[in-house]
Design an enzyme around this catalytic site. Structure first.
Site, PDB file in Angstrom:
ATOM      1  N   GLY A   1      17.791  40.700 -33.613  1.00  0.00           N
ATOM      2  CA  GLY A   1      18.087  40.479 -32.206  1.00  0.00           C
ATOM      3  C   GLY A   1      19.524  40.864 -31.933  1.00  0.00           C
ATOM      4  O   GLY A   1      20.414  40.027 -32.004  1.00  0.00           O
ATOM      5  N   HIS A   2      19.741  42.140 -31.698  1.00  0.00           N
ATOM      6  CA  HIS A   2      21.117  42.594 -31.474  1.00  0.00           C
ATOM      7  C   HIS A   2      21.499  42.433 -30.009  1.00  0.00           C
ATOM      8  O   HIS A   2      20.749  42.839 -29.127  1.00  0.00           O
ATOM      9  CB  HIS A   2      21.265  44.052 -31.874  1.00  0.00           C
ATOM     10  CG  HIS A   2      20.890  44.308 -33.300  1.00  0.00           C
ATOM     11  ND1 HIS A   2      21.515  43.680 -34.343  1.00  0.00           N
ATOM     12  CD2 HIS A   2      19.966  45.108 -33.851  1.00  0.00           C
ATOM     13  CE1 HIS A   2      20.985  44.088 -35.465  1.00  0.00           C
ATOM     14  NE2 HIS A   2      20.036  44.949 -35.206  1.00  0.00           N
TER      15      HIS A   2
ATOM     16  N   LYS B   1      26.201  42.485 -35.950  1.00  0.00           N
ATOM     17  CA  LYS B   1      26.119  43.887 -36.398  1.00  0.00           C
ATOM     18  C   LYS B   1      25.968  44.837 -35.208  1.00  0.00           C
ATOM     19  O   LYS B   1      26.528  45.924 -35.201  1.00  0.00           O
ATOM     20  CB  LYS B   1      24.907  44.066 -37.332  1.00  0.00           C
ATOM     21  CG  LYS B   1      24.989  43.229 -38.596  1.00  0.00           C
ATOM     22  CD  LYS B   1      23.721  43.330 -39.408  1.00  0.00           C
ATOM     23  CE  LYS B   1      22.560  42.548 -38.861  1.00  0.00           C
ATOM     24  NZ  LYS B   1      22.688  41.084 -38.917  1.00  0.00           N
TER      25      LYS B   1
ATOM     26  N   ASP C   1      22.573  37.544 -37.842  1.00  0.00           N
ATOM     27  CA  ASP C   1      23.261  37.199 -36.584  1.00  0.00           C
ATOM     28  C   ASP C   1      24.778  37.286 -36.705  1.00  0.00           C
ATOM     29  O   ASP C   1      25.508  36.577 -36.009  1.00  0.00           O
ATOM     30  CB  ASP C   1      22.883  35.778 -36.122  1.00  0.00           C
ATOM     31  CG  ASP C   1      21.386  35.544 -36.126  1.00  0.00           C
ATOM     32  OD1 ASP C   1      20.680  36.370 -35.554  1.00  0.00           O
ATOM     33  OD2 ASP C   1      20.938  34.546 -36.729  1.00  0.00           O
TER      34      ASP C   1
ATOM     35  N   GLN D   1      18.856  41.736 -40.028  1.00  0.00           N
ATOM     36  CA  GLN D   1      18.988  40.559 -40.910  1.00  0.00           C
ATOM     37  C   GLN D   1      20.178  40.760 -41.868  1.00  0.00           C
ATOM     38  O   GLN D   1      21.136  41.387 -41.481  1.00  0.00           O
ATOM     39  CB  GLN D   1      17.700  40.252 -41.668  1.00  0.00           C
ATOM     40  CG  GLN D   1      16.510  39.923 -40.774  1.00  0.00           C
ATOM     41  CD  GLN D   1      15.807  41.159 -40.274  1.00  0.00           C
ATOM     42  OE1 GLN D   1      15.514  42.055 -41.036  1.00  0.00           O
ATOM     43  NE2 GLN D   1      15.531  41.210 -39.015  1.00  0.00           N
TER      44      GLN D   1
HETATM   45  P1  GTP Z   1      20.518  40.235 -36.329  1.00  0.00           P
HETATM   46  O1  GTP Z   1      20.197  41.643 -36.680  1.00  0.00           O
HETATM   47  O2  GTP Z   1      19.366  39.530 -35.655  1.00  0.00           O
HETATM   48  O3  GTP Z   1      20.980  39.454 -37.517  1.00  0.00           O
HETATM   49  O4  GTP Z   1      21.693  40.226 -35.186  1.00  0.00           O
HETATM   50  P2  GTP Z   1      23.194  40.785 -35.141  1.00  0.00           P
HETATM   51  O5  GTP Z   1      23.876  40.690 -36.442  1.00  0.00           O
HETATM   52  O6  GTP Z   1      23.215  42.128 -34.504  1.00  0.00           O
HETATM   53  O7  GTP Z   1      23.885  39.728 -34.203  1.00  0.00           O
HETATM   54  P3  GTP Z   1      23.961  39.735 -32.622  1.00  0.00           P
HETATM   55  O8  GTP Z   1      24.145  41.102 -32.069  1.00  0.00           O
HETATM   56  O9  GTP Z   1      22.838  38.923 -32.081  1.00  0.00           O
HETATM   57  O10 GTP Z   1      25.357  39.006 -32.434  1.00  0.00           O
HETATM   58  C1  GTP Z   1      25.454  37.644 -32.361  1.00  0.00           C
HETATM   59  C2  GTP Z   1      26.191  37.226 -31.113  1.00  0.00           C
HETATM   60  O11 GTP Z   1      27.583  37.256 -31.365  1.00  0.00           O
HETATM   61  C3  GTP Z   1      25.978  38.058 -29.877  1.00  0.00           C
HETATM   62  O12 GTP Z   1      25.830  37.198 -28.774  1.00  0.00           O
HETATM   63  C4  GTP Z   1      27.266  38.872 -29.750  1.00  0.00           C
HETATM   64  O13 GTP Z   1      27.588  39.214 -28.418  1.00  0.00           O
HETATM   65  C5  GTP Z   1      28.260  37.903 -30.291  1.00  0.00           C
HETATM   66  N1  GTP Z   1      29.461  38.492 -30.881  1.00  0.00           N
HETATM   67  C6  GTP Z   1      29.586  39.588 -31.665  1.00  0.00           C
HETATM   68  N2  GTP Z   1      30.853  39.722 -32.086  1.00  0.00           N
HETATM   69  C7  GTP Z   1      31.554  38.682 -31.557  1.00  0.00           C
HETATM   70  C8  GTP Z   1      32.921  38.237 -31.642  1.00  0.00           C
HETATM   71  O14 GTP Z   1      33.752  38.818 -32.329  1.00  0.00           O
HETATM   72  N3  GTP Z   1      33.236  37.087 -30.960  1.00  0.00           N
HETATM   73  C9  GTP Z   1      32.338  36.386 -30.219  1.00  0.00           C
HETATM   74  N4  GTP Z   1      32.738  35.275 -29.590  1.00  0.00           N
HETATM   75  N5  GTP Z   1      31.052  36.772 -30.116  1.00  0.00           N
HETATM   76  C10 GTP Z   1      30.671  37.894 -30.778  1.00  0.00           C
END
Ligand code: GTP
Length: 455
Positions: A70-71, A46, A43, A254
């Site tokens: 969950g991207h 990525k 999370d 992950q």
């Molecule tokens: P997994 O593969 O499940 O680990 O997910 P992930 O690493 O792709 O993470 P995900 O896309 O769910 O991002 C987590 C959350 O952080 C999402 O709601 C994004 O919109 C948010 N997000 C990403 N970058 C930033 C940032 O720099 N600032 C803020 N405030 N939110 C961010």
């Protein structure tokens, strides 16, 4: 499948138009095969970086995991898309998205995602390839996941109950069913019967009936037909594309601290989200894999059970939880929150050989008067512990030594140039670089696509 691709758009400057030409040329000079990998407990954000970089690549490929990823990404009009199996390159219309052999595929979920994307004007036809070697994840795997967790009672792994572990278990004990098996509907019912009967003999709570098999076979006859245009020998496609100098971005799901080998076992996922998973999950040689970008939150979160040395316990953790909206995309579960763990991050950098880091969610720290960095683990006798311990009992006994840095106490979410960040924020970024020895090239200051500083 004939793979005809347009060359990656090298002239597009849509990413942070205010960025210096030096940093943009740095994006363009990323290796032909590059990767974006999580370097904490998932999370990290990525998806956003993959979505941003996608326009500089011809292919975006997933190599491991399943719908437990969950991207969350936003298109240029700010519309939110939550992707689980479809690679985050899908919003870039020139990009081909590959679901590699290392991924476990839940077809009802995949079709739901494709339907959702198409209903929102994102065309998926001819843009998604699913490996014929990928394993199929059935609904019963999800039921078994729940039964296993119930059985473990107090020592819950904290899985997403998406059936990922049970599906990989079948892969490893060699009775799994692969995408290519959908082309042999004569033997498919027998294979599925063996799987279901196996689950029923292991879990008394799993009620397997002949009707269940009949229904699932009928479902999969329909799914097989629908999936056929998406099925490809992706190992061939990937290697041919490499030979044709196509640019490939690998999207990790992950993260390394959840890696089946290197993570905080057994509180891990069932695949290899670190660098090694790229080769095994796509069928490409290690020598073609170039730049790997480690994505790291400016603090730490984790979902589910397992040790978390820099965790902020009690209500103090709520500050980060609410500011960072730290609730799971897939399950909605509140995430545990803590300070950035430099020891864990260094361990991830070692294993993956990251060429650069993407520090995400720096904006979430904006209200804090001071910020801590967990820099050393100390044993009971006060001696520093080198590396990251495999022994979780030992890990629980270690004390974390922190460095305290000043906060910046102002909103940074509209800043797009590194030099415009408050001095304290720059100091925080530079101290991380210094401690882990890897440069931070990308800084996230908000969820939207343009909220990125190229350093
Ligand atoms: P997994 O593969 O499940 O680990 O997910 P992930 O690493 O792709 O993470 P995900 O896309 O769910 O991002 C987590 C959350 O952080 C999402 O709601 C994004 O919109 C948010 N997000 C990403 N970058 C930033 C940032 O720099 N600032 C803020 N405030 N939110 C961010």
């Amino acid at each position: 499948v004939v793979c005809s691709l347009k060359p990656a758009a090298s002239s597009s400057l849509s990413v942070a138009e205010s960025a210096t030409s030096e940093s943009l040329s740095r994006i363009r000079s990323l290796s032909q095969v590059s990767g974006v990998l999580g370097s904490q407990w998932g999370d990290e954000g990525k998806g956003k970086l993959v979505d941003i970089l996608a326009e500089h690549f011809d292919i975006v490929a997933r190599c491991q995991g399943g719908a437990n990823a969950g991207h969350t990404i936003y298109n240029s009009e700010g519309k939110k898309f939550a992707l689980h199996l479809v690679p985050s390159g899908i919003l870039n219309e020139e990009t081909l998205c590959v679901i590699g052999n290392g991924v476990v595929v839940h077809l009802p979920g995949l079709f739901k995602e494709i339907d959702g994307l198409e209903a929102n004007g994102v065309s998926c036809k001819g843009r998604i390839l699913v490996s014929d070697r990928a394993h199929l994840l059935f609904d019963f795997h999800q039921v078994v996941d729940g039964l296993r967790e119930a059985e473990l009672a107090k020592s819950l792994i904290g899985t997403t109950r998406r059936g990922i572990g049970p599906c990989y278990s079948n892969k490893m004990i060699r009775n799994g069913i692969r995408v290519s098996d959908l082309r042999h509907m004569d033997t498919f019912p027998q294979k599925l019967d063996i799987l279901l009967a196996d689950a029923a003999s292991r879990f008394p709570g799993f009620n397997y009936t002949p009707e269940m098999l009949r229904e699932e076979v009928e479902n999969y006859k329909r799914f097989a037909e629908r999936l056929e245009p998406f099925i490809a020998d992706t190992v061939h496609v990937m290697n041919e594309s490499i030979a044709q100098k196509k640019r490939i971005l690998v999207e990790g799901g992950q993260a390394t601290m959840l890696d089946i080998d290197f993570g905080t076992y057994p509180f891990v996922t069932s695949s290899s989200p670190s660098a090694g998973g790229i080769c095994t999950g796509l069928g490409i040689a290690p020598r073609v894999v170039g730049d790997l970008i480690g994505v790291v939150k400016a603090y730490t979160t984790r979902v589910g059970s397992g040790p978390f040395p820099t965790e902020i316990l009690g209500q103090r953790g709520d500050i980060l939880r609410f500011a960072g909206q730290e609730f799971g995309t897939t399950t909605g579960r509140p995430r545990r929150c803590g300070w950035l763990d430099i020891v864990a991050l260094k361990f991830c950098c070692q294993i993956n050989g990251f060429s650069s880091l993407n520090l995400t969610k720096l904006d979430v720290l904006s209200d804090l008067p001071e910020i801590r960095l967990g820099v050393t683990y100390k044993q009971v006798d006060g001696t520093p512990f080198q590396s990251y311990p495999s022994d979780l009992r030992l890990l629980e006994q270690l004390k974390v030594e922190y460095e305290v840095l000043p906060g910046w106490k102002c909103d940074i979410s509209s800043i797009r140039n590194y030099s415009d960040l408050p001095k304290a924020a720059q100091q925080y970024v530079e101290r991380i670089e210094e401690l882990v020895g890897v440069p931070v090239h990308y800084i996230g200051v908000g969820p939207s696509r343009d909220a990125l500083i190229l350093k």
